[in-house]
Design a protein around this motif. Structure first.
Motif, PDB file in Angstrom:
ATOM      1  N   HIS A 257     -10.581   3.208  -7.097  1.00  0.00           N
ATOM      2  CA  HIS A 257      -8.956   3.441  -6.775  1.00  0.00           C
ATOM      3  C   HIS A 257      -8.547   4.478  -7.697  1.00  0.00           C
ATOM      4  CE1 HIS A 257      -8.644   4.017  -2.620  1.00  0.00           C
ATOM      5  NE2 HIS A 257      -8.869   2.406  -2.339  1.00  0.00           N
TER       6      HIS A 257
ATOM      7  N   ILE B 215     -10.960   6.580  -9.774  1.00  0.00           N
ATOM      8  CA  ILE B 215      -9.937   8.381  -9.350  1.00  0.00           C
ATOM      9  C   ILE B 215      -8.572   8.025  -9.722  1.00  0.00           C
ATOM     10  CG2 ILE B 215      -8.622   8.601  -6.351  1.00  0.00           C
ATOM     11  CD1 ILE B 215     -10.223   7.716  -5.068  1.00  0.00           C
TER      12      ILE B 215
ATOM     13  N   ASN C 241      -7.683  12.242 -10.980  1.00  0.00           N
ATOM     14  CA  ASN C 241      -6.760  13.287 -11.473  1.00  0.00           C
ATOM     15  C   ASN C 241      -5.937  12.938 -12.968  1.00  0.00           C
ATOM     16  OD1 ASN C 241      -4.608  14.125  -9.779  1.00  0.00           O
ATOM     17  ND2 ASN C 241      -3.378  11.794  -9.458  1.00  0.00           N
TER      18      ASN C 241
ATOM     19  N   SER D 179     -10.416   7.041   0.530  1.00  0.00           N
ATOM     20  CA  SER D 179     -11.174   7.200  -0.482  1.00  0.00           C
ATOM     21  C   SER D 179     -12.115   8.626  -0.417  1.00  0.00           C
ATOM     22  CB  SER D 179     -12.537   6.374  -1.413  1.00  0.00           C
ATOM     23  OG  SER D 179     -12.898   5.981  -0.735  1.00  0.00           O
TER      24      SER D 179
ATOM     25  N   GLN E  63      -8.719  11.390  -0.754  1.00  0.00           N
ATOM     26  CA  GLN E  63      -9.013  11.523  -1.736  1.00  0.00           C
ATOM     27  C   GLN E  63     -10.502  12.628  -2.599  1.00  0.00           C
ATOM     28  OE1 GLN E  63      -8.526   7.503  -2.926  1.00  0.00           O
ATOM     29  NE2 GLN E  63      -6.028   8.142  -3.312  1.00  0.00           N
TER      30      GLN E  63
ATOM     31  N   GLN F 179      -8.865  16.308  -1.439  1.00  0.00           N
ATOM     32  CA  GLN F 179      -8.732  16.843  -1.906  1.00  0.00           C
ATOM     33  C   GLN F 179      -8.659  16.764  -3.476  1.00  0.00           C
ATOM     34  OE1 GLN F 179      -5.626  13.646  -1.722  1.00  0.00           O
ATOM     35  NE2 GLN F 179      -4.540  14.735  -0.125  1.00  0.00           N
TER      36      GLN F 179
END
Length: 156
Positions: A23, A26, A30, A98, A101, A104
């Motif tokens: 996370h 990620i 991002n 995940s 994510q 995305q």
């Protein structure tokens, strides 16, 4: 290197910690995507005074960076999936989250890459349009003058 460090760190940890590292990675990816596009597509770097203008060269380099990350996203995802399978108590809910994510991110990276491509095409079209409007046909075709005018604008 930072992404590689996150992947290496996750290998040394337990399953609950692997999810946390995933996370955090990620979030980092991002942040990279949003800041890169904010600085280049939104011309934030110009407003901050870091550069004078967003040139075709900067757009091309940014595009290649985003493409590199987009290419490595499935590999990063599969690495974390492998680590979670090897751990004792892997959570399927976290895995589904995940996966979404990563999907995305791939979509966002693709959209930003397409935006940069369209800006590059606009720059090239206007450069060729301006150059061709004042171009006089002289042997050899294309003349050295023409090649110099066009490549100077594109390379800048």
């Amino acid at each position: 290197m930072l992404v590689l460090d996150y992947c290496s760190c996750a290998q040394l940890l337990t399953s609950s910690s692997i999810n946390d590292v995933q996370h955090r990675l990620i979030e980092l990816l991002n942040l990279f995507n949003s800041k890169t596009c904010q600085l280049v597509l939104g011309a934030g770097a110009v407003r901050l005074g870091k550069i004078r203008t967003i040139s075709a060269k900067i757009l091309a380099i940014t595009c290649r960076c985003l493409q590199f990350v987009k290419i490595t996203l499935p590999k990063i995802k599969s690495r974390f999936d492998q680590l979670l399978v090897l751990s004792e108590n892997s959570s399927s809910i976290s895995s589904i989250s995940s996966n979404r994510q990563f999907e995305q991110f791939t979509k966002l990276y693709s959209e930003h890459i397409d935006e940069i491509h369209s800006k590059l095409i606009t720059i090239i079209e206007s450069t060729f349009g301006d150059t061709l409007s004042t171009y006089e046909v002289r042997a050899p075709v294309p003349s050295d003058c023409f090649r110099t005018l066009v490549t100077r604008h594109i390379a800048a």
